[in-house]
Scaffold this motif. Structure first.
Motif, PDB file in Angstrom:
ATOM      1  N   MET A  33     -31.162   9.079   4.756  1.00 22.19           N
ATOM      2  CA  MET A  33     -29.838   8.973   4.289  1.00 22.19           C
ATOM      3  C   MET A  33     -29.221   7.927   5.161  1.00 22.19           C
ATOM      4  SD  MET A  33     -27.776  10.406   2.214  1.00 22.19           S
ATOM      5  CE  MET A  33     -25.882  10.622   1.926  1.00 22.19           C
ATOM      6  N   GLY A  34     -29.370   7.625   6.445  1.00 21.41           N
ATOM      7  CA  GLY A  34     -28.681   6.456   7.046  1.00 21.41           C
ATOM      8  C   GLY A  34     -29.050   5.042   6.543  1.00 21.41           C
ATOM      9  N   THR A  35     -30.345   5.128   6.169  1.00 19.07           N
ATOM     10  CA  THR A  35     -30.955   3.735   5.240  1.00 19.07           C
ATOM     11  C   THR A  35     -30.233   3.755   4.264  1.00 19.07           C
ATOM     12  OG1 THR A  35     -32.992   3.919   6.924  1.00 19.07           O
ATOM     13  CG2 THR A  35     -32.822   2.468   4.899  1.00 19.07           C
ATOM     14  N   PHE A  36     -30.204   4.557   3.211  1.00 16.13           N
ATOM     15  CA  PHE A  36     -29.548   4.519   2.128  1.00 16.13           C
ATOM     16  C   PHE A  36     -28.221   4.078   2.061  1.00 16.13           C
ATOM     17  CE2 PHE A  36     -27.213   6.466  -1.614  1.00 16.13           C
ATOM     18  CZ  PHE A  36     -27.827   5.714  -2.654  1.00 16.13           C
ATOM     19  N   ILE A  37     -27.400   4.697   3.044  1.00 17.80           N
ATOM     20  CA  ILE A  37     -25.907   4.337   2.924  1.00 17.80           C
ATOM     21  C   ILE A  37     -25.816   2.646   3.644  1.00 17.80           C
ATOM     22  CG2 ILE A  37     -23.740   4.507   4.519  1.00 17.80           C
ATOM     23  CD1 ILE A  37     -24.673   7.623   4.476  1.00 17.80           C
ATOM     24  N   GLY A  97     -25.261  -6.200  -6.181  1.00 16.60           N
ATOM     25  CA  GLY A  97     -25.591  -6.295  -4.691  1.00 16.60           C
ATOM     26  C   GLY A  97     -26.174  -5.019  -4.257  1.00 16.60           C
ATOM     27  N   VAL A  98     -25.878  -4.119  -4.724  1.00 22.52           N
ATOM     28  CA  VAL A  98     -26.203  -2.787  -4.362  1.00 22.52           C
ATOM     29  C   VAL A  98     -27.421  -2.523  -4.629  1.00 22.52           C
ATOM     30  CG1 VAL A  98     -26.103  -0.163  -4.484  1.00 22.52           C
ATOM     31  CG2 VAL A  98     -23.997  -1.581  -3.907  1.00 22.52           C
ATOM     32  N   LEU A  99     -27.908  -2.706  -6.257  1.00 24.33           N
ATOM     33  CA  LEU A  99     -29.164  -2.351  -6.823  1.00 24.33           C
ATOM     34  C   LEU A  99     -30.152  -3.281  -6.352  1.00 24.33           C
ATOM     35  CD1 LEU A  99     -28.191  -1.739 -10.628  1.00 24.33           C
ATOM     36  CD2 LEU A  99     -28.755  -0.024  -8.834  1.00 24.33           C
ATOM     37  N   GLU A 100     -30.171  -4.374  -6.259  1.00 26.39           N
ATOM     38  CA  GLU A 100     -31.010  -5.403  -5.786  1.00 26.39           C
ATOM     39  C   GLU A 100     -31.424  -4.888  -4.359  1.00 26.39           C
ATOM     40  OE1 GLU A 100     -29.894  -9.690  -5.417  1.00 26.39           O
ATOM     41  OE2 GLU A 100     -28.362  -9.472  -3.824  1.00 26.39           O
ATOM     42  N   ASN A 101     -30.325  -4.517  -3.412  1.00 23.38           N
ATOM     43  CA  ASN A 101     -31.083  -4.098  -1.905  1.00 23.38           C
ATOM     44  C   ASN A 101     -31.764  -2.709  -2.248  1.00 23.38           C
ATOM     45  OD1 ASN A 101     -29.610  -6.096  -0.534  1.00 23.38           O
ATOM     46  ND2 ASN A 101     -28.129  -4.610   0.284  1.00 23.38           N
ATOM     47  N   LEU A 102     -31.320  -1.841  -2.881  1.00 22.61           N
ATOM     48  CA  LEU A 102     -32.080  -0.575  -3.341  1.00 22.61           C
ATOM     49  C   LEU A 102     -33.354  -0.817  -3.516  1.00 22.61           C
ATOM     50  CD1 LEU A 102     -29.446   1.831  -4.527  1.00 22.61           C
ATOM     51  CD2 LEU A 102     -30.314   1.529  -2.270  1.00 22.61           C
ATOM     52  N   ALA A 103     -33.530  -1.890  -4.879  1.00 26.87           N
ATOM     53  CA  ALA A 103     -34.928  -2.165  -5.199  1.00 26.87           C
ATOM     54  C   ALA A 103     -35.870  -2.720  -4.127  1.00 26.87           C
ATOM     55  CB  ALA A 103     -34.748  -3.179  -6.483  1.00 26.87           C
ATOM     56  N   ALA A 104     -35.199  -3.583  -3.462  1.00 30.31           N
ATOM     57  CA  ALA A 104     -36.012  -4.465  -2.328  1.00 30.31           C
ATOM     58  C   ALA A 104     -36.770  -3.517  -1.182  1.00 30.31           C
ATOM     59  CB  ALA A 104     -35.345  -5.314  -1.393  1.00 30.31           C
TER      60      ALA A 104
END
Length: 293
Positions: free
Chosen positions: A1-5, A247-254
């Motif tokens: 959860m911490g990584t996602f946030i 910004g958020v989606l490219e971080n999550l996708a990476a």
């Protein structure tokens, strides 16, 4: 959860930088009907001006304010003595001129201050706060808050002020606006000047997070243009939301999509653009143009 946030917050901070440039592009488009590719170069030049003031002992806040003033004058000057010769001609020619200005301005920055990396002081402290197991930097929070404030001010400018309505009228039909008594020339200069001010803010935000170089805004400009396409040229709020999405989606996708990783995360905004243009060519928050005969 911490990584996602952590990924979401970092994505919002990075997206806020894209949003600052995207808002400047929207402002020029609302004032002149053009897409200004020179916006990234103007942001870099203003960041160098602020950095140069700090090297001679000027406090950081005052240095940024002076760079903002310089940027307004620069934007107004470029509109009056360069772009005005092309604004009423072929739009494609004017766009090519802005690309030429981008190359010229970044070249001037390299000539004056070299292509070596410089370190710009940060406007916000480098401390972090812990939220649900994630370390969130005060700089990320400050960057996001600044962009939200600018977004609301710009939206209010276009919708709730006579000046904003006059800018939009000039962009839609400068000849009719002139017949209505609007000072078209001064409005165009003001539009470019305000867009340059937004670019100065973007430069002040991004330079401390990267290193100050003539090409530091190249990638941000690409993402800003993607945010403009996704959000819609007529919606300041839309382009900010689109920039945050990128910004958020490219971080999550990476992190969470194995075949993308950090090397291929740049495909995320272009995949979004492809999908959005198929469904809503005017962008997620843009207005469809209606031509009355």
């Amino acid at each position: 959860m911490g990584t996602f946030i952590q990924l979401v917050v970092d994505g919002l901070s990075t997206g806020s930088i894209y949003a600052a440039l995207a808002l400047a592009i929207v402002l020029v488009n609302q004032a002149t009907g053009l897409i200004n590719f020179a916006q990234g170069g103007m942001a870099v030049l203003s960041a160098y001006v602020a950095w140069w003031f700090t090297t001679i002992g000027v406090p950081l806040i005052l240095a940024i304010l002076l760079s903002v003033l310089f940027s307004f004058v620069l934007g107004a000057f470029l509109e009056r003595y360069v772009m005005r010769r092309f604004e009423r001609g072929d739009p494609d020619t004017a766009v090519v001129v802005t690309i030429g200005l981008l190359t010229l301005i970044t070249g001037i920055c390299g000539w004056l201050w070299s292509y070596n990396n410089q370190q710009m002081p940060s406007l916000f402290p480098l401390d972090t706060v812990q939220v649900l197991g994630a370390s969130i930097s005060v700089r990320s929070i400050g960057t996001t808050v600044v962009i939200i404030a600018i977004m609301l001010l710009l939206q209010g400018l276009f919708i709730g002020t006579k000046f904003g309505l006059a800018l939009r009228a000039v962009a839609v039909n400068p000849q009719s606006a002139s017949f209505s008594g609007l000072p078209v020339g001064r409005l165009l200069m003001a539009g470019w000047g305000l867009a340059a001010v937004l670019g100065a803010v973007a430069g002040a935000l991004v330079a401390p997070q990267l290193t100050l170089t003539p090409g530091m805004m190249d990638n941000a400009l690409v993402y800003a243009l993607a945010a403009v396409i996704l959000g819609g040229l007529s919606s300041p709020i839309g382009v900010v939301i689109a920039a945050w999405m990128i910004g958020v989606l490219e971080n999550l996708a990476a992190v969470y999509v194995p075949f993308i990783g950090y090397d291929l995360k740049v495909v995320v905004p272009f995949a979004l653009i492809f999908v959005v243009l198929l469904v809503r060519p005017q962008g997620l928050f843009g207005r469809k143009a209606v031509v009355r005969v």
